[in-house]
Structure formats: C-alpha cells, structure tokens
Scaffold this motif. Structure first.
Motif, PDB file in Angstrom:
ATOM      1  N   CYS A  42     -36.668 -37.604 -15.994  1.00 38.83           N
ATOM      2  CA  CYS A  42     -36.029 -38.552 -16.913  1.00 38.83           C
ATOM      3  C   CYS A  42     -35.080 -39.495 -16.186  1.00 38.83           C
ATOM      4  N   GLU A  43     -35.091 -40.734 -16.624  1.00 34.33           N
ATOM      5  CA  GLU A  43     -34.043 -41.673 -16.228  1.00 34.33           C
ATOM      6  C   GLU A  43     -32.862 -41.543 -17.179  1.00 34.33           C
ATOM      7  N   LEU A  44     -33.158 -41.344 -18.467  1.00 39.24           N
ATOM      8  CA  LEU A  44     -32.114 -41.202 -19.475  1.00 39.24           C
ATOM      9  C   LEU A  44     -32.392 -39.974 -20.328  1.00 39.24           C
ATOM     10  N   ARG A  45     -31.431 -39.052 -20.384  1.00 48.08           N
ATOM     11  CA  ARG A  45     -31.538 -37.868 -21.238  1.00 48.08           C
ATOM     12  C   ARG A  45     -30.805 -38.146 -22.547  1.00 48.08           C
ATOM     13  N   ILE A  46     -31.458 -37.836 -23.651  1.00 49.45           N
ATOM     14  CA  ILE A  46     -30.886 -38.099 -24.968  1.00 49.45           C
ATOM     15  C   ILE A  46     -30.676 -36.780 -25.706  1.00 49.45           C
ATOM     16  N   GLY A  47     -29.440 -36.467 -26.047  1.00 51.42           N
ATOM     17  CA  GLY A  47     -29.157 -35.305 -26.889  1.00 51.42           C
ATOM     18  C   GLY A  47     -29.729 -35.554 -28.276  1.00 51.42           C
ATOM     19  N   SER A  48     -30.650 -34.690 -28.708  1.00 53.65           N
ATOM     20  CA  SER A  48     -31.371 -34.962 -29.949  1.00 53.65           C
ATOM     21  C   SER A  48     -31.024 -33.936 -31.024  1.00 53.65           C
ATOM     22  N   GLY A  49     -31.956 -33.066 -31.361  1.00 55.14           N
ATOM     23  CA  GLY A  49     -31.724 -32.108 -32.438  1.00 55.14           C
ATOM     24  C   GLY A  49     -32.774 -31.030 -32.403  1.00 55.14           C
ATOM     25  N   PRO A  50     -32.803 -30.152 -33.417  1.00 53.10           N
ATOM     26  CA  PRO A  50     -33.794 -29.076 -33.448  1.00 53.10           C
ATOM     27  C   PRO A  50     -35.210 -29.625 -33.577  1.00 53.10           C
ATOM     28  N   ALA A  51     -36.175 -28.896 -33.066  1.00 48.41           N
ATOM     29  CA  ALA A  51     -37.572 -29.312 -33.152  1.00 48.41           C
ATOM     30  C   ALA A  51     -37.982 -29.503 -34.607  1.00 48.41           C
ATOM     31  N   GLY A  52     -38.588 -30.641 -34.884  1.00 47.70           N
ATOM     32  CA  GLY A  52     -39.096 -30.911 -36.226  1.00 47.70           C
ATOM     33  C   GLY A  52     -38.106 -31.556 -37.165  1.00 47.70           C
ATOM     34  N   LYS A  53     -36.811 -31.632 -36.789  1.00 47.15           N
ATOM     35  CA  LYS A  53     -35.844 -32.323 -37.630  1.00 47.15           C
ATOM     36  C   LYS A  53     -35.725 -33.779 -37.160  1.00 47.15           C
ATOM     37  N   LEU A  54     -35.078 -34.597 -37.968  1.00 44.90           N
ATOM     38  CA  LEU A  54     -35.204 -36.030 -37.792  1.00 44.90           C
ATOM     39  C   LEU A  54     -34.618 -36.547 -36.480  1.00 44.90           C
ATOM     40  N   TYR A  55     -33.529 -35.956 -35.983  1.00 44.93           N
ATOM     41  CA  TYR A  55     -32.990 -36.408 -34.706  1.00 44.93           C
ATOM     42  C   TYR A  55     -34.083 -36.327 -33.626  1.00 44.93           C
ATOM     43  N   ILE A  62     -38.532 -43.291 -30.158  1.00 38.71           N
ATOM     44  CA  ILE A  62     -37.961 -44.082 -29.062  1.00 38.71           C
ATOM     45  C   ILE A  62     -38.842 -43.981 -27.822  1.00 38.71           C
ATOM     46  N   GLN A  63     -39.302 -42.778 -27.524  1.00 40.43           N
ATOM     47  CA  GLN A  63     -40.197 -42.594 -26.379  1.00 40.43           C
ATOM     48  C   GLN A  63     -41.493 -43.383 -26.563  1.00 40.43           C
ATOM     49  N   ALA A  64     -42.006 -43.388 -27.792  1.00 44.57           N
ATOM     50  CA  ALA A  64     -43.292 -44.028 -28.056  1.00 44.57           C
ATOM     51  C   ALA A  64     -43.240 -45.539 -27.852  1.00 44.57           C
ATOM     52  N   VAL A  65     -42.141 -46.183 -28.278  1.00 40.97           N
ATOM     53  CA  VAL A  65     -42.095 -47.650 -28.215  1.00 40.97           C
ATOM     54  C   VAL A  65     -41.417 -48.173 -26.954  1.00 40.97           C
ATOM     55  N   CYS A  66     -40.547 -47.382 -26.339  1.00 38.69           N
ATOM     56  CA  CYS A  66     -39.778 -47.882 -25.191  1.00 38.69           C
ATOM     57  C   CYS A  66     -39.978 -47.054 -23.922  1.00 38.69           C
ATOM     58  N   GLY A  67     -40.795 -46.005 -24.006  1.00 39.29           N
ATOM     59  CA  GLY A  67     -40.979 -45.136 -22.851  1.00 39.29           C
ATOM     60  C   GLY A  67     -41.584 -45.832 -21.650  1.00 39.29           C
ATOM     61  N   ALA A  68     -42.357 -46.888 -21.883  1.00 39.59           N
ATOM     62  CA  ALA A  68     -42.961 -47.614 -20.761  1.00 39.59           C
ATOM     63  C   ALA A  68     -41.931 -48.435 -20.003  1.00 39.59           C
ATOM     64  N   GLU A  69     -40.808 -48.783 -20.668  1.00 37.30           N
ATOM     65  CA  GLU A  69     -39.762 -49.585 -20.022  1.00 37.30           C
ATOM     66  C   GLU A  69     -38.658 -48.712 -19.430  1.00 37.30           C
ATOM     67  N   VAL A  70     -38.312 -47.637 -20.151  1.00 35.80           N
ATOM     68  CA  VAL A  70     -37.264 -46.727 -19.691  1.00 35.80           C
ATOM     69  C   VAL A  70     -37.752 -45.309 -19.923  1.00 35.80           C
ATOM     70  N   ASN A  71     -37.747 -44.517 -18.875  1.00 34.54           N
ATOM     71  CA  ASN A  71     -38.226 -43.139 -18.975  1.00 34.54           C
ATOM     72  C   ASN A  71     -37.147 -42.264 -19.611  1.00 34.54           C
ATOM     73  N   VAL A  72     -37.329 -41.944 -20.894  1.00 32.20           N
ATOM     74  CA  VAL A  72     -36.330 -41.165 -21.624  1.00 32.20           C
ATOM     75  C   VAL A  72     -36.930 -39.839 -22.060  1.00 32.20           C
ATOM     76  N   CYS A  73     -36.069 -38.850 -22.280  1.00 27.94           N
ATOM     77  CA  CYS A  73     -36.533 -37.570 -22.811  1.00 27.94           C
ATOM     78  C   CYS A  73     -35.464 -36.974 -23.708  1.00 27.94           C
ATOM     79  N   ALA A  74     -35.902 -36.084 -24.582  1.00 29.85           N
ATOM     80  CA  ALA A  74     -35.004 -35.423 -25.530  1.00 29.85           C
ATOM     81  C   ALA A  74     -34.489 -34.121 -24.944  1.00 29.85           C
ATOM     82  N   VAL A  75     -33.191 -33.892 -25.106  1.00 25.99           N
ATOM     83  CA  VAL A  75     -32.594 -32.597 -24.800  1.00 25.99           C
ATOM     84  C   VAL A  75     -32.269 -31.941 -26.138  1.00 25.99           C
TER      85      VAL A  75
END
Length: 319
Positions: A42-55, A62-75
């Motif tokens: 990851c270039e950017l780690r994003i604090g998200s939420g429990p699996a399956g909840k909206l966060y 975000i990964q789907a639309v911007c992942g090609a420009e910035v490599n992000v992942c959910a923590v």
C-alpha cells in the motif's frame, strides 16, 4: 460483557479498549505496518471498519475508482474510534470517522487527533436502535414476577434500560445519556452478533449500532427475526441531523434516525512531501470521480455528498 457510564473513568476504559484493538491488529490480526492489497504494498493505508459494514464497503469503492492512481488498502477496525487511535499512532495515513467522535476526541487533549485534516466529507452514519418485537422487561420491572414485557418503539422509552453499544456508539451512547439524562446502562458488545445474543437473552433491552444506510448488518434481518427498529424521537442538535430512512425487511418505513456526518481524514502531511502528494492525488481523484460513485454500482452513501469542500468545520487537507 462490560458496562460503562458517563464518567472520565469510562472514557479512559474506552480509549484503552481502542488501543487494545489497535495493538491486536499490529500483532497480526490485520497488520497496518505491512498492509497489502491485490496490487501490492500500500501507498496509503485507510482505517476502515468491520467486514461487510459500510466503512469497509466505502473503502472498497475508493479502491475501485481510484486504485489505479493511488494504491490504497483498508485496515479493518471496529469503527471511527479505533481509526482515530490508529491515526494518532501513525499506523494508518487516512481513516473514516464520525464528526461527533472526532470533535469529542479532539477536545480530549490528544494533539495528534486535533491536528487531523479532512480529505472530503462522506456519507451520514445513522444510529440504528434495535429492540425486540415481542418486548423486553426493563431492569426496574424485574422486581416483580407479574411485570409485563414492554415493546420499546422509541428512544425516549429507553430510560433506565440496558443498552448494548457496538463500535463508535460506545462514545455516542455516553453523549446521549448525558444530554438526555436517560440513565441507561451501556454494555459494550464486541460485534452486532454478540449484541443480538445479549438482546435475545434479555441481558440488554436495546442495541445501538451505527453505519450508513442501508446498513448490511441491519438489512439482513427480516420481521420474522423478532427484531425491530426503534425511532429516534427526541430533539436533535448539531452536529447531529434527523434523517428519514426505511428498512422493508423489518417493516420500518420513514423512520427517523439520528444522523452523524462522516469524514475521510488524514494526518497533516506536508503537501509537497511524498505522502502528502499521494493524499492530494487521492483527494483529486475522489473529487473527479464523485459522479461515477453516485451514479454507478457503488454504495448509496456517496449520494450524501453535496460539496466535496464542505468539511464541516474541520480544516481541509490542501487548504
């Protein structure tokens, strides 16, 4: 299960629990120091939420639309409060958080939280209040074997009740208890499923859980589950807003929910630095792709965003 009351000791306990969660992640549950996604490190780690909840689902978008420009992942985390702890501890670069949680924690003296900046506003979290369709016995009623079960349809009817609080509603429950003088006993539940176990066993009479609409952990329940949604029926003050929503499966139509705006926040990186430039690229991408997120096959929460620069009083990253 644990109980909490509106005291400084309880707030310390909440912070301790959040730090414990972050520590568990760093020990290997979801290591924020070595986060990866399908593309690579990851270039950017994003604090998200429990699996399956909206966060967590919003970060997937975000990964789907911007992942090609910035490599992000959910923590993964249990919500906004642990996300703030991870941001404060430099274990993620960005995080999703409710505005009320951010405001309360910024006032608590953590200068790292107070210095956070908003990348953009997000969806509005709704406080979902689950009760039993067949009613519950309040703690004060248990003194009599002849007491009848009460169907709790409104927040105002929860005075003196035991309430299981999940995720960020731990802090929100304290706020409401103090503001409304409700005298609720808050019981910390580690998950929605654990909270439902407590509710069905009458160890609590209601559940507080939050998230954007439609919340998957609520949508999965039908009226045959024995659960129902209670309405938030007391006056609401900023930063909260009243919002009407429906859950057909639970026969809940045009119910009033307590809404709390969310933000995607980041640490105050130097705009010209390596990480600052990556955050700026993500901010620019999300702004450009907002119509795609609103109109495409993504979460309905993106439609809540009217102005990407309206950061609700929180300083905006990049000015």
């Amino acid at each position: 299960m644990r109980t909490c009351t509106v005291t400084k000791t309880a707030l310390v306990a909440l912070l301790s629990a959040a730090h414990t969660f972050v520590g568990a992640q760093a020990a290997g549950v979801a290591d924020p120091h070595n986060a990866t996604n399908s593309v690579g490190t990851c270039e950017l780690r994003i604090g998200s939420g429990p699996a399956g909840k909206l966060y967590e689902l919003m970060v997937r978008d975000i990964q789907a639309v911007c992942g090609a420009e910035v490599n992000v992942c959910a923590v993964p985390s249990v919500g906004g409060l642990p996300n703030l702890m991870m941001l404060s501890a430099s274990q993620v670069e960005l995080g999703l958080v409710q505005l009320d949680t951010l405001q309360q924690m910024a006032k608590g003296g953590d200068e790292h939280i107070a210095a956070l900046q908003a990348v953009m506003p997000l969806h509005t979290n709704l406080l979902h209040i689950l009760t039993l369709r067949g009613g519950s016995r309040l703690p004060s009623d248990k003194l009599s074997v002849f007491s009848q079960k009460k169907v709790l349809r409104k927040f105002s009817e929860l005075k003196g009740a035991k309430v299981a609080v999940v995720g960020s509603t731990q802090l929100l429950g304290q706020t409401l208890n103090k503001a409304m003088n409700h005298g609720m006993e808050l019981v910390i539940a580690e998950s929605d499923d654990k909270a439902i176990e407590l509710l069905n066993a009458n160890q609590v009479q209601a559940i507080f859980t939050d998230g954007g609409w439609p919340l998957p952990s609520i949508s999965r329940h039908k009226h045959t589950s024995g659960l129902m949604l209670a309405e938030f029926d007391v006056p609401i003050q900023a930063p909260f807003v009243p919002i009407k929503r429906s859950y057909q499966g639970l026969d809940a139509y045009n119910l009033t929910f307590l809404g709390s705006p969310n933000l995607l926040v980041t640490r105050p990186f130097k705009p010209g630095g390596q990480i600052g430039r990556q955050v700026a690229r993500l901010q620019s991408c999300l702004t450009r792709q907002l119509d795609t997120l609103k109109e495409g096959r993504f979460q309905a929460g993106w439609k809540d965003i009217l102005d990407t620069k309206a950061t609700l009083g929180v300083p905006r990253f990049g000015g």
